[in-house]
Design an enzyme around this catalytic site. Sequence first.
Site, PDB file in Angstrom:
ATOM      1  N   HIS A 326      40.886   4.726  24.211  1.00  0.00           N
ATOM      2  CA  HIS A 326      40.764   5.899  23.366  1.00  0.00           C
ATOM      3  C   HIS A 326      42.130   6.183  22.787  1.00  0.00           C
ATOM      4  CE1 HIS A 326      40.001   9.881  21.882  1.00  0.00           C
ATOM      5  NE2 HIS A 326      38.717   9.732  22.119  1.00  0.00           N
ATOM      6  N   ARG A 346      40.532  15.186  15.586  1.00  0.00           N
ATOM      7  CA  ARG A 346      40.831  14.462  14.355  1.00  0.00           C
ATOM      8  C   ARG A 346      39.715  14.651  13.337  1.00  0.00           C
ATOM      9  NH1 ARG A 346      41.164   8.988  16.219  1.00  0.00           N
ATOM     10  NH2 ARG A 346      40.471   9.794  18.219  1.00  0.00           N
TER      11      ARG A 346
END
Lengths: 556, 258
Positions: A326, A346
């Site tokens: 990740h 994000r």
Amino acid sequence: MPYTAELKKLIKNVEKTRARRVEKKRKGEEFPAMSLDERTDILKYHPDFKEEGRREICIGPNKGYKIANEMVDLIHARSRVNPESIDLSSPDYETDVLVIGGGGAGTAAALLARENGCRVLVATKLRIGDANTMMAEGGIQAATKNGKDSPYYHYLDCMGGGHFKNDPDLVETLVTEAPDVLAWLEKLGAMFSKFPDGRLKALHGGGTCRKRMHSAGDITGAEIMRTIRDEAKNHPADIKILEFTAAVELILNDKGACEGAVLYNLETEEYFVCKARATVIATGGSGRLHIQNFMTTNHYGATGDGLFMAYRAGVPLKFLHTVQYHPTGAVFPEQAEGLLITEKFRGAGANVLNVDGEQFVYEREPRDVEASAIIRECTVRGKGVPTPTGKFGCWLDSPMIDMLKGEGYVRKEFPGKWILFKRYGIDITKEPMMIHPTLHYQNGGLAIDSSGKTDIDGLYAAGEVAGGIHGENRLMGNSLLDVLVFGRLAGSAAAAYAKKKYKPGKLSLQHVAAYNKEVASIEDAATRVSPMVLPDYSNPDVRKRQLTTDYVGTIR
Amino acid sequence: MSKSAEKSRKKEVKQSLIPIYIMGKKHEVPDSLTIQKALEYAGYQLVRGCGCRGGICGACGTVYRFPNSYRIEVGLSCQTVVEPNMYIAQLPFFPGNKATYDLDTLTATGSTLAALYPEMYKCIGCGTCTRSCPMDIDVMEYISRAIRGDIAGTAEASFDCVMCGLCAARCPAELVQYNIAILARRLYARHIAPPAKHLAAAVQNTRKGVFEEGVKKLKKMGTEELKKVYTGRITEPDIADEFWEPEDMTYLVSEKTR
Ligand SMILES: Cc1cc2nc3c(=O)[nH]c(=O)nc-3n(C[C@H](O)[C@H](O)[C@H](O)COP(=O)(O)OP(=O)(O)OC[C@H]3O[C@@H](n4cnc5c(N)ncnc54)[C@H](O)[C@@H]3O)c2cc1C
Ligand code: SF4
Ligand code: SF4
Ligand code: FES
């Protein structure tokens, strides 16, 4: 621990560029996304491409296949039990469907097997719900808004994310069943984030071309897991749950079909035989193997047990050569190290920045690309932000989210992370977070067909333990989905098999005996056992002083 | 980041050690560890009391106390950093009463909660649950909302509950707060929050096979062709509103015409 004076000084660089970056975002101007060629190029910084990190498997159906050393170690290992010492003639448990693993896939399988008229036994290593599913934060994908999205676009995104290597049949099933899964969850009373008129809120995720990431605050997996767990517990007569009970070997019969598993009670340390008409493996992922010593986001029981049991029984592996890191695990404060910072940050617009406060990658690249770019920034480019413990990370600019979406957005949409960082003295609406890639997801796993069936009759697999759906790289939100799509299908298929196709045979652990024998000829292998069941984080100095590990007299 | 957190810690020697008391027994542990990692450092291999290691599964409810303090403190052991002279006990399991029900046939009213969890009314409003919650949830508040029959309010106020059981362990009226809370959340989401109409439509469209041809077409494409379609696909702008629709409506069903 709040940011140190040094880090606070570096945060100034982020603040300096923030207004400009927010302005650009408002105008819809993004940092340029990489072309497919650029993506291929940057992937050489990805841990999967480190040759010394992997080696060939020398035994079983995937002989010659190169995967991570830590996984090969557990394939080149003998069984925990001597098969001859197990009495298969009088099973301790009998059930229609045995589900191994009480995470999202296992619990969904149990519910559907019950709905299809079977008695179910769920054997799970920790408690039901102590699982990666519980930890998923960001969301679940499904094309639910047909005015702009459909399985067509979902299929495209999923294939693109997986480098076009995914098994097309499995992807078709995934995207076609997705709306049904969301409707199932809505009906079960999972509290998804909605507009007042009932419309589901949805955001982008890395690699999506339409906003189809549905969520329940920032605890989507927990909301799904606790809801389906509550439902499973509503049927105590049909769904029996055995906690702290790990499966350690599958039991086959003389015709080669699967008829249950050997279970290990982690507390009393007894082994039991469970006979089942059909078996579903849903043991999840393997982050706790700490591949290449990476920190991990995974739960305590993520040791890949199902892979190794099923491989011994003859089920081939697929796509295990890629592991997902990740892009954004916490690197500061130290107590939170490895902890996942959901991609939703994000998705909501937070930029990823280097030590100068400058962008170097579009924040919504697929995970492997994003992670590689961050690793490159922290290594060869020397633009990482140094932590007090001598590591490097990059900034994730959370404060710009409120500027884009309105004051209070971060607190409302990311309550879990907000509270956690507040406890450490960091206000993420004012200060950015420090991140580095962390071991997150097992892209590959056991080969299955679109009903979740493996090559062995009576044996099904679903969830993170299975492989093929995500090709070489899973997109966020496709895993919670996969777990429920294939968990449900495997549960139904296992029930149908148990009721109509099951033919009793003579129980056997012959495959384990044969494997033990073959493995003995591989160097070192005889010294290792698998499945691992639990990782060992206990103090090695204490272990050294534990001189009696077997019973000596009345105690150990 | 080449070392796992757990492994690197074992090797660091020069950290400062502090005394903690695990179930009354003294151990010296590094001061930067969480209680969970301190237990491991002290030599325990955890079986119970450890699940996600990330503050969300609720397996690791822990109570502790400092000498000469009347206060019982609580925390999730995977999230709480050790402090000198903590007296620590974990509460990995506490028996809790869970009602069984068929959600479809229930009504989202206070009387449903009352019928399934009548002990709810025994709450004496002492506030111990609120003080015991490691997630800083105002537990007493959601229970009083439940008593008032405010299902939506209970659902909202209890949303962050990790079902660790610490509140139930200390409740003098023997409530199992977290089970009342999850029932309220499920009732709310199933019966009060309006259903998503676009979802029902998507289920129908997909089941009817409206998109089947498109997906089959993609499935048949060679990798190069598929890559072209992939690269050429239009991305919904970040700032687009809910009802954005692309120009090319192939394989889509406009929501505007409906
Ligand atoms: C921190 C984090 C965040 C994530 N966020 C997202 C997200 O936002 N969106 C998304 O789609 N995906 C996300 N994922 C991925 C996703 O959550 C998992 O891939 C998925 O939930 C796996 O489900 P599962 O049922 O296959 O496995 P799990 O949920 O892990 O369940 C496996 C269960 O099997 C048990 N088990 C293991 N071995 C044995 C054994 N030998 N015998 C018996 N039981 C055993 C385990 O203890 C566990 O209970 C995230 C993952 C993590 C770790
Ligand atoms: S601890 Fe029990 S009695 Fe006290 S306020 Fe909470 S629910 Fe009521
Ligand atoms: S409400 Fe109770 S069960 Fe839920 S997190 Fe708080 S103390 Fe734990
Ligand atoms: S181990 Fe899951 S909350 Fe602490």
